[in-house]
Design a protein around this motif. Structure first.
Motif, PDB file in Angstrom:
ATOM      1  N   PHE A 160      -9.893  84.274  98.289  1.00 52.72           N
ATOM      2  CA  PHE A 160      -8.934  84.193  99.390  1.00 52.72           C
ATOM      3  C   PHE A 160      -7.643  83.531  98.932  1.00 52.72           C
ATOM      4  O   PHE A 160      -6.546  83.990  99.250  1.00 52.72           O
ATOM      5  CB  PHE A 160      -9.531  83.406 100.557  1.00 52.72           C
ATOM      6  N   ASN A 161      -7.750  82.433  98.188  1.00 50.14           N
ATOM      7  CA  ASN A 161      -6.551  81.740  97.723  1.00 50.14           C
ATOM      8  C   ASN A 161      -5.785  82.564  96.703  1.00 50.14           C
ATOM      9  O   ASN A 161      -4.551  82.551  96.690  1.00 50.14           O
ATOM     10  CB  ASN A 161      -6.920  80.381  97.126  1.00 50.14           C
ATOM     11  N   LEU A 162      -6.489  83.270  95.853  1.00 49.97           N
ATOM     12  CA  LEU A 162      -5.821  84.079  94.839  1.00 49.97           C
ATOM     13  C   LEU A 162      -5.007  85.203  95.471  1.00 49.97           C
ATOM     14  O   LEU A 162      -3.883  85.469  95.059  1.00 49.97           O
ATOM     15  CB  LEU A 162      -6.859  84.662  93.866  1.00 49.97           C
ATOM     16  N   PHE A 163      -5.557  85.853  96.477  1.00 49.92           N
ATOM     17  CA  PHE A 163      -4.886  86.992  97.103  1.00 49.92           C
ATOM     18  C   PHE A 163      -4.159  86.627  98.393  1.00 49.92           C
ATOM     19  O   PHE A 163      -3.866  87.499  99.203  1.00 49.92           O
ATOM     20  CB  PHE A 163      -5.889  88.108  97.366  1.00 49.92           C
ATOM     21  N   SER A 164      -3.836  85.363  98.594  1.00 51.92           N
ATOM     22  CA  SER A 164      -3.141  84.975  99.813  1.00 51.92           C
ATOM     23  C   SER A 164      -1.639  85.233  99.737  1.00 51.92           C
ATOM     24  O   SER A 164      -0.944  85.125 100.737  1.00 51.92           O
ATOM     25  CB  SER A 164      -3.379  83.496 100.108  1.00 51.92           C
ATOM     26  N   GLY A 165      -1.139  85.565  98.556  1.00 55.41           N
ATOM     27  CA  GLY A 165       0.279  85.831  98.423  1.00 55.41           C
ATOM     28  C   GLY A 165       1.093  84.629  98.020  1.00 55.41           C
ATOM     29  O   GLY A 165       2.312  84.712  97.881  1.00 55.41           O
ATOM     30  N   ARG A 182       2.884  88.960  96.899  1.00 51.80           N
ATOM     31  CA  ARG A 182       2.459  90.315  97.262  1.00 51.80           C
ATOM     32  C   ARG A 182       3.111  91.408  96.430  1.00 51.80           C
ATOM     33  O   ARG A 182       2.426  92.332  95.995  1.00 51.80           O
ATOM     34  CB  ARG A 182       2.712  90.576  98.747  1.00 51.80           C
ATOM     35  N   PRO A 183       4.421  91.362  96.140  1.00 47.78           N
ATOM     36  CA  PRO A 183       4.983  92.439  95.316  1.00 47.78           C
ATOM     37  C   PRO A 183       4.400  92.479  93.893  1.00 47.78           C
ATOM     38  O   PRO A 183       4.452  93.520  93.243  1.00 47.78           O
ATOM     39  CB  PRO A 183       6.484  92.115  95.275  1.00 47.78           C
ATOM     40  N   SER A 184       3.829  91.373  93.417  1.00 47.50           N
ATOM     41  CA  SER A 184       3.247  91.345  92.076  1.00 47.50           C
ATOM     42  C   SER A 184       1.776  91.731  92.062  1.00 47.50           C
ATOM     43  O   SER A 184       1.215  91.946  90.989  1.00 47.50           O
ATOM     44  CB  SER A 184       3.389  89.943  91.478  1.00 47.50           C
ATOM     45  N   ILE A 185       1.148  91.801  93.220  1.00 44.93           N
ATOM     46  CA  ILE A 185      -0.256  92.209  93.291  1.00 44.93           C
ATOM     47  C   ILE A 185      -0.319  93.714  93.033  1.00 44.93           C
ATOM     48  O   ILE A 185       0.469  94.475  93.602  1.00 44.93           O
ATOM     49  CB  ILE A 185      -0.862  91.859  94.665  1.00 44.93           C
ATOM     50  N   PRO A 186      -1.232  94.173  92.183  1.00 47.34           N
ATOM     51  CA  PRO A 186      -1.338  95.621  91.952  1.00 47.34           C
ATOM     52  C   PRO A 186      -1.596  96.379  93.259  1.00 47.34           C
ATOM     53  O   PRO A 186      -2.213  95.858  94.186  1.00 47.34           O
ATOM     54  CB  PRO A 186      -2.536  95.748  91.009  1.00 47.34           C
ATOM     55  N   VAL A 187      -1.107  97.594  93.315  1.00 42.76           N
ATOM     56  CA  VAL A 187      -1.168  98.390  94.540  1.00 42.76           C
ATOM     57  C   VAL A 187      -2.601  98.546  95.031  1.00 42.76           C
ATOM     58  O   VAL A 187      -2.872  98.477  96.231  1.00 42.76           O
ATOM     59  CB  VAL A 187      -0.509  99.768  94.302  1.00 42.76           C
ATOM     60  N   TRP A 188      -3.558  98.715  94.122  1.00 41.44           N
ATOM     61  CA  TRP A 188      -4.941  98.941  94.537  1.00 41.44           C
ATOM     62  C   TRP A 188      -5.608  97.683  95.069  1.00 41.44           C
ATOM     63  O   TRP A 188      -6.708  97.750  95.570  1.00 41.44           O
ATOM     64  CB  TRP A 188      -5.755  99.542  93.394  1.00 41.44           C
ATOM     65  N   TYR A 237      -6.520  94.035 100.150  1.00 37.83           N
ATOM     66  CA  TYR A 237      -7.170  92.737 100.318  1.00 37.83           C
ATOM     67  C   TYR A 237      -6.174  91.695 100.803  1.00 37.83           C
ATOM     68  O   TYR A 237      -6.514  90.811 101.573  1.00 37.83           O
ATOM     69  CB  TYR A 237      -7.813  92.291  98.998  1.00 37.83           C
ATOM     70  N   TYR A 238      -4.926  91.812 100.360  1.00 36.32           N
ATOM     71  CA  TYR A 238      -3.884  90.905 100.851  1.00 36.32           C
ATOM     72  C   TYR A 238      -3.713  91.065 102.359  1.00 36.32           C
ATOM     73  O   TYR A 238      -3.672  90.091 103.092  1.00 36.32           O
ATOM     74  CB  TYR A 238      -2.563  91.191 100.133  1.00 36.32           C
ATOM     75  N   TRP A 239      -3.607  92.314 102.820  1.00 33.00           N
ATOM     76  CA  TRP A 239      -3.378  92.539 104.244  1.00 33.00           C
ATOM     77  C   TRP A 239      -4.614  92.224 105.086  1.00 33.00           C
ATOM     78  O   TRP A 239      -4.499  92.000 106.289  1.00 33.00           O
ATOM     79  CB  TRP A 239      -2.909  93.968 104.497  1.00 33.00           C
ATOM     80  N   GLY A 240      -5.791  92.200 104.517  1.00 36.42           N
ATOM     81  CA  GLY A 240      -7.002  91.839 105.239  1.00 36.42           C
ATOM     82  C   GLY A 240      -7.358  90.371 105.143  1.00 36.42           C
ATOM     83  O   GLY A 240      -8.358  89.937 105.714  1.00 36.42           O
ATOM     84  N   GLY A 246       8.252  88.989  99.428  1.00 39.52           N
ATOM     85  CA  GLY A 246       8.151  90.114 100.344  1.00 39.52           C
ATOM     86  C   GLY A 246       8.066  89.668 101.799  1.00 39.52           C
ATOM     87  O   GLY A 246       7.609  90.434 102.651  1.00 39.52           O
ATOM     88  N   PHE A 247       8.518  88.443 102.107  1.00 44.04           N
ATOM     89  CA  PHE A 247       8.465  87.913 103.471  1.00 44.04           C
ATOM     90  C   PHE A 247       9.747  88.273 104.200  1.00 44.04           C
ATOM     91  O   PHE A 247      10.842  87.949 103.753  1.00 44.04           O
ATOM     92  CB  PHE A 247       8.307  86.388 103.469  1.00 44.04           C
ATOM     93  N   LYS A 248       9.602  88.911 105.350  1.00 45.40           N
ATOM     94  CA  LYS A 248      10.749  89.270 106.181  1.00 45.40           C
ATOM     95  C   LYS A 248      10.654  88.516 107.506  1.00 45.40           C
ATOM     96  O   LYS A 248       9.606  88.494 108.138  1.00 45.40           O
ATOM     97  CB  LYS A 248      10.775  90.771 106.434  1.00 45.40           C
TER      98      LYS A 248
END
Length: 116
Positions: A20-25, A30-36, A40-43, A80-82
């Protein structure tokens, strides 16, 4: 005998917290997380919380950094925060709270591990 399931649960929950901490952004933006792996980021509930906190507190700052970029533009480019996305973030956070409250209430009502 009751200590063994507790120890196993501690090991499992530690791995979930790490993922959870690794993929929390926050550790990996988020832009550096691979597309596949972005699903998991959005969930990830932690990602929505960090997005809401950072975007609401710093997302509308027009102050200029040392490199000539505004804080608002930096948050958009690097994380990637708007700031305009705060309504959706609020809705998802409230929805997650309601979902977890419903799951808790259902499980308390239907699961009973008492021995008589």
């Amino acid at each position: 005998m009751t200590m063994i399931p507790t120890n196993i649960a501690a090991i499992i929950v530690a791995s979930f917290y790490g993922i959870f901490n690794l993929f929390s952004g926050f550790i990996i933006p988020r832009p550096s997380i691979p597309v596949w792996w972005r699903w998991y980021y959005w969930g990830n509930p932690l990602a929505w919380t960090i997005y809401g906190l950072v975007a609401s507190q710093f997302g509308d700052f027009e102050d200029v950094l040392a490199n000539g970029e505004s804080i608002k533009d930096y948050l958009d480019r690097y994380f990637g925060f708007k700031h305009d996305f705060l309504g959706a973030v609020t809705g998802v956070n409230v929805g997650l709270v309601l979902l977890f409250a419903f799951i808790f209430a259902y499980c308390i009502r239907s699961l009973n591990f008492q021995k008589r």
